[in-house]
Write an enzyme that holds these catalytic residues in place. Structure first.
Site, PDB file in Angstrom:
ATOM      1  N   TYR A 145     -17.767 -27.878  25.368  1.00  0.00           N
ATOM      2  CA  TYR A 145     -18.251 -26.373  24.890  1.00  0.00           C
ATOM      3  C   TYR A 145     -18.946 -26.269  23.468  1.00  0.00           C
ATOM      4  CZ  TYR A 145     -14.954 -24.768  28.528  1.00  0.00           C
ATOM      5  OH  TYR A 145     -14.601 -24.597  29.979  1.00  0.00           O
ATOM      6  N   SER A 146     -18.688 -27.142  22.745  1.00  0.00           N
ATOM      7  CA  SER A 146     -19.382 -27.350  21.302  1.00  0.00           C
ATOM      8  C   SER A 146     -20.805 -27.232  21.558  1.00  0.00           C
ATOM      9  CB  SER A 146     -18.808 -28.188  20.436  1.00  0.00           C
ATOM     10  OG  SER A 146     -17.557 -28.422  20.095  1.00  0.00           O
TER      11      SER A 146
END
Ligand code: COA
Length: 178
Positions: A145-146
């Site tokens: 997700y980062s």
């Protein structure tokens, strides 16, 4: 080799999809698509979208869920919170997102995430949504997700978020009412 967007179809889970063959390496997510997803759809607790190959429409390669949710401004970092009211902030929750282990690291997670954000932007034309939130299960999911620009939410659940405006900027579309 990376999957090409054009070879992947994303649609709502339907009875013909083969849910039993799906394996992502996380038993709770495998159990979810096998045992709970259909019930969540029926009860309108979550919409479950699955990815298949265009020429193999019943074989699930990945899936994600979308539900309505909310966050408080105090969970958001100050640079985002200062533009928002103190009452609950409307959100879309990507509660689960998984890719079959045979298709891992071929870009499908990114294709699913982009599709979820795109659908959230469409929904937000009718029901206001400020942020997209996700529930990463482990450090690998956080790294995933980062890599798409999600940031940490404050709070015990270790959720992450992206504003709809940031999502639109990433996808090259506009957010807000037409
Ligand atoms: C996390 C998951 C969805 C990623 O799907 P994927 O199709 O393999 O991801 P992508 O190929 O689109 O990866 C995009 C980028 O995310 C990052 N990334 C993906 N998997 C990663 C991992 N295991 N560790 C670190 N970074 C990762 C990388 O930056 C990657 O880009 P790169 O391959 O060019 O280096 C998948 O591994 C999965 O289903 N895991 C089990 C379930 C899960 O944890 N789901 C998320 C919480 S609900």
């Amino acid at each position: 080799m990376k999957l090409d967007d054009g070879s992947v179809r994303i649609e709502l889970l339907r009875p013909g999809h083969n849910r039993l063959a799906f394996t992502c390496g996380n038993s709770s997510l495998d159990r979810y698509i096998r045992e709970q997803a259909t019930q969540d759809m029926r009860r309108s607790v979550a919409r479950v979208f699955v990815a298949t190959l265009v020429d193999s429409p019943d074989h699930i390669l990945g899936f994600y869920t979308l539900s309505a949710a909310w966050v408080t401004a105090s969970e958001l970092p100050p640079d985002v919170a200062r533009r928002l009211p103190r009452h609950p902030i409307p959100a879309a929750l990507i509660g689960r997102l998984a890719v079959d282990r045979n298709f891992a690291r071929r870009g499908l997670g990114g294709i699913l995430l982009a599709d979820a954000i795109q659908k959230t932007m469409v929904a937000s034309q009718i029901v206001a949504i400020t942020v997209v939130i996700v529930d990463p299960l482990d450090d690998a999911a956080k790294a995933f997700y980062s890599s798409f620009g999600f940031r940490n939410l404050d709070g015990p659940q270790q959720r992450m978020f992206m504003t709809i405006a940031a999502g639109a900027a990433r996808l090259g579309t506009r957010s807000g009412p037409a």
